[in-house]
Design an enzyme around this catalytic site. Structure first.
Site, PDB file in Angstrom:
ATOM      1  N   THR A 215      -1.321  -8.545  13.117  1.00  0.00           N
ATOM      2  CA  THR A 215      -1.797  -7.530  12.186  1.00  0.00           C
ATOM      3  C   THR A 215      -0.856  -7.476  10.999  1.00  0.00           C
ATOM      4  O   THR A 215       0.039  -8.276  10.876  1.00  0.00           O
ATOM      5  CB  THR A 215      -1.985  -6.153  12.842  1.00  0.00           C
ATOM      6  OG1 THR A 215      -2.664  -5.322  11.921  1.00  0.00           O
ATOM      7  CG2 THR A 215      -0.676  -5.535  13.205  1.00  0.00           C
TER       8      THR A 215
ATOM      9  N   THR B 259      17.047  21.645  22.774  1.00  0.00           N
ATOM     10  CA  THR B 259      18.100  22.635  22.473  1.00  0.00           C
ATOM     11  C   THR B 259      17.530  24.016  22.200  1.00  0.00           C
ATOM     12  O   THR B 259      16.346  24.253  22.334  1.00  0.00           O
ATOM     13  CB  THR B 259      18.955  22.151  21.291  1.00  0.00           C
ATOM     14  OG1 THR B 259      18.084  21.839  20.212  1.00  0.00           O
ATOM     15  CG2 THR B 259      19.759  20.952  21.693  1.00  0.00           C
TER      16      THR B 259
ATOM     17  N   LYS C 281       3.228  -6.841   3.871  1.00  0.00           N
ATOM     18  CA  LYS C 281       2.998  -5.440   3.528  1.00  0.00           C
ATOM     19  C   LYS C 281       2.880  -4.658   4.835  1.00  0.00           C
ATOM     20  O   LYS C 281       2.375  -5.170   5.833  1.00  0.00           O
ATOM     21  CB  LYS C 281       1.745  -5.292   2.648  1.00  0.00           C
ATOM     22  CG  LYS C 281       0.414  -5.300   3.398  1.00  0.00           C
ATOM     23  CD  LYS C 281      -0.194  -3.910   3.489  1.00  0.00           C
ATOM     24  CE  LYS C 281      -1.252  -3.852   4.593  1.00  0.00           C
ATOM     25  NZ  LYS C 281      -1.587  -2.486   4.986  1.00  0.00           N
TER      26      LYS C 281
ATOM     27  N   GLU D 222       5.318   4.356   7.733  1.00  0.00           N
ATOM     28  CA  GLU D 222       5.012   5.568   6.968  1.00  0.00           C
ATOM     29  C   GLU D 222       5.838   6.763   7.437  1.00  0.00           C
ATOM     30  O   GLU D 222       5.758   7.159   8.591  1.00  0.00           O
ATOM     31  CB  GLU D 222       3.519   5.870   7.056  1.00  0.00           C
ATOM     32  CG  GLU D 222       2.712   4.881   6.222  1.00  0.00           C
ATOM     33  CD  GLU D 222       1.221   5.056   6.347  1.00  0.00           C
ATOM     34  OE1 GLU D 222       0.512   4.585   5.446  1.00  0.00           O
ATOM     35  OE2 GLU D 222       0.785   5.662   7.319  1.00  0.00           O
TER      36      GLU D 222
ATOM     37  N   THR E 299       0.864  -1.190   0.000  1.00  0.00           N
ATOM     38  CA  THR E 299       0.000   0.000   0.000  1.00  0.00           C
ATOM     39  C   THR E 299       0.900   1.239   0.000  1.00  0.00           C
ATOM     40  O   THR E 299       1.353   1.668  -1.051  1.00  0.00           O
ATOM     41  CB  THR E 299      -0.955   0.003   1.207  1.00  0.00           C
ATOM     42  OG1 THR E 299      -0.214  -0.171   2.413  1.00  0.00           O
ATOM     43  CG2 THR E 299      -1.976  -1.108   1.086  1.00  0.00           C
TER      44      THR E 299
ATOM     45  N   ASN F 291       9.242  18.670  18.338  1.00  0.00           N
ATOM     46  CA  ASN F 291       9.715  17.758  19.382  1.00  0.00           C
ATOM     47  C   ASN F 291      11.128  17.231  19.179  1.00  0.00           C
ATOM     48  O   ASN F 291      11.796  16.886  20.143  1.00  0.00           O
ATOM     49  CB  ASN F 291       8.760  16.567  19.495  1.00  0.00           C
ATOM     50  CG  ASN F 291       7.573  16.918  20.350  1.00  0.00           C
ATOM     51  OD1 ASN F 291       7.718  17.267  21.508  1.00  0.00           O
ATOM     52  ND2 ASN F 291       6.395  16.854  19.760  1.00  0.00           N
TER      53      ASN F 291
END
Lengths: 403, 403
Positions: free
Chosen positions: A186, A403, A175, A272, A149, A398
């Site tokens: 999963t 710094t 995948k 992702e 995907t 984040n």
């Protein structure tokens, strides 16, 4: 055990293919994959625990209830989930491919991945099946492409191993790469082997293995509706069938674990937007459960993930994640180090920061495979979880927070 | 009840200030805040459930164990957490401010927010306290600035209300905007009121209210180590003291809820990187617990958040989040709509997609306050949760996933 090539076609009697049939608009993307065994095979699977389940899950479950299957078909681009006619469409996929290959429609593992809530048109699948079947061959790579995907790389691997003097082979494709947060199982993973093993023992092997592999992998905290791990074992290696626990079952488990750990690491690394694989290794826990909760809490923390993107040794976020993730945590016994190919650096001892070289820490964390080592300091149990960094804006803030 | 100006200084007898004392390198950022009551006040607080707790939490808990306090001091830039000398430093903060204001060091609410695991230097705080005290006045806005970390806007509000014929006032300030995923309470929130109420009833009011407000707010899934909500009630409105449940307690609860809902919405809207406030309203649940799990699961889903960023009506992700977040969900009774100032659009009925105008959906979701309306269709309970969108790369991929 040896790593070999061939993916899901490495084991005797397995062929595969992947084509573009038209579910996706982009013609350069394959969207329909097939894995076929010459012989009917023992079959096992584990499924997502999401209560909203894709229609193909129900159909596969019913089809392999007898412990056997002969092929797996999977489309990408549409999850066939939350539609009024999902089961009907999944059953049509089974009938069409069964007719085209001359097997029973009850011997089909069927899966779909993609958008939820849009009706899956059977037409392109129907029209694509002749080419899909005709092209069956040593094409694990095409099948691996057809199930992708948002994945940016294919995920496939195979091993050879020995059972009772017979060479067996096992291979898998997977995948990713979003909606990855297993609970039971999963992602979509298809594994094939020519090892002879009974359906019961095959299911036992898979259900045991995923507790420490796929269930310890997270990209984004979202447990998918459609995903499953399935395995077909056609027995063509001609070893004496594995029907109980023992040395040979253990060998089989080792081979399976090699396949699944490889796929987990690759799914996490290709999460992702990810730029790196983040592995959290926990030891010194009072129980296996505590070790697993700790490792998963760290790799699931958005703030830890953002710090990893910024290659920032912000170990306070690791402590924070342990503090809300683990029952009965004693912060005052916790040690934390960061590690990669560039070396290892301790940053927290007994719950408090220690002086360390920010330069070396940065160098270590800039690698694309990074380990967060946690010792809870209270017991003998350990665990490992796989995740990735979280990239950009949220991230812009984040990643450089200190710094 | 009326919304009024003045923040934490709106109630009689409260003064505040916020200065830059030097904990932060950036001189334009205030980093030390003070809220002071002329009279010793009933005090209550709720704290993070993270097992790794900031040292100030322990000191505040001990200080208000008797139900009273007179001031609150808070620095930003350093969380004073996971340090060998954290409690010592927090106690020094209390002594120093107590000496400078002539109160007991045991009547101090102390808090810190910022980086975890770096020793907090007391020097800038010590040197800043004279100016901090000297500047005490109607300066709620400066105090609100001094507790900000990655927040982009100040969060303050006040209301007036009537208890037994006396006008009472209540005001609050809050800081967000990362590590926001309450469980019991989180974030730093300071509330003041001149209403006379006993410490027990004050704690009861706060502990009850946060179950449906701060505990239903999430920015990033990370439960902070340091955060708390505290309230001081100095009785200077001269109403008859609230010492039990009843009409007047209910009035007080209403005022408190107005303050807390406003702050929750503003904390969520200003979540790190956020471009919009996302509110999930769930009804038709079989229990309050189910309604809350549902609403929180939706606003915590990275994929839902990414879709909201892309103004994409990808309701399948809402169903997905409900499916792993709610026990005993029946997908076939679930309705989903999206709503904003531009209108409302149903997208899913009884668990399946319905045709809808993508254009109108886009227009609705482009607003900076968006509601996801869920009807579980199985009961009478409802709930609401507040979150925000997730922006960029992860985001670049997921926001446009369907097209």
């Amino acid at each position: 055990m040896n790593i070999i090539s061939g993916g899901v076609c490495a084991a005797k009697g397995f062929k595969a293919n992947g084509i573009h049939c038209g579910i996706r608009k982009n013609k350069s993307k394959r969207d329909l994959s097939l894995i076929y065994s010459e012989k009917r095979a023992a079959a096992a699977a584990v499924y997502t625990t999401n209560l909203v389940k894709g229609a193909p899950i129900a159909v596969t479950k019913s089809n392999i209830a007898d412990g056997y299957a002969q092929l797996a078909i999977c489309n990408s681009g549409n999850a066939n989930t939350c539609n009024y006619n999902g089961v009907e469409i999944a059953e049509q996929m089974c009938s069409l491919i069964a007719d085209a290959t001359g097997i029973s429609s009850k011997d089909v593992v069927v899966a779909s991945t993609g958008v939820i809530g849009e009706v899956l048109d059977i037409t392109p699948i129907k029209e694509g099946i002749p080419a899909l079947v005709e092209g069956l061959g040593d094409n694990s790579d095409l099948a691996a492409e057809g199930i992708m995907t948002t994945d940016t790389v294919k995920k496939e691997i195979a091993v050879s191993f020995n059972i009772g003097g017979k060479e067996c082979r096992m291979g898998g494709i997977a995948k990713g790469s979003g909606m990855i947060h297993p609970n039971m199982a999963t992602m979509l993973v298809f594994i094939t082997t020519d090892c002879a093993i009974s359906p019961d023992m095959l299911q036992k092997a898979l259900s045991t293995d995923i507790q420490d592999t796929f269930n310890m992998t997270s990209v984004d905290g979202d447990t998918s509706t459609n995903d499953m791990v399935s395995i077909l074992a056609n027995g063509m290696a001609e070893n004496e069938m594995i029907t109980s626990e023992g040395e040979e079952f253990n060998e089989f488990m080792k081979a399976l674990n090699t396949i699944t750990v490889y796929l987990c690491r690759n799914i996490a690394a290709d999460g992702e937007g990810a730029t790196k694989l983040v592995e959290c290794k926990v030891e010194g826990a009072v129980s296996k459960e505590q070790a697993k909760l700790a490792a998963k809490s760290v790799i699931c923390s958005s703030l830890v993930k953002a710090a990893m993107f910024g290659s920032d040794a912000n170990w306070g976020r690791v402590l924070c994640a342990l503090g809300y993730g683990v029952k009965d945590l004693n912060p005052n016994t916790v040690d934390v180090s960061f590690k990669s190919a560039k070396g290892e650096i301790p940053v927290c001892v007994k719950g408090a920061g220690i002086p360390f070289s920010e330069e070396l820490a940065k160098e270590i964390l800039l690698e694309n495979e990074v380990e967060i080592l946690v010792n809870l300091g209270v017991g003998e149990y350990s665990s490992c979880a796989w995740g990735c960094d979280l990239t950009y804006d949220y991230v812009k803030i984040n990643g450089d927070y200190r710094t």
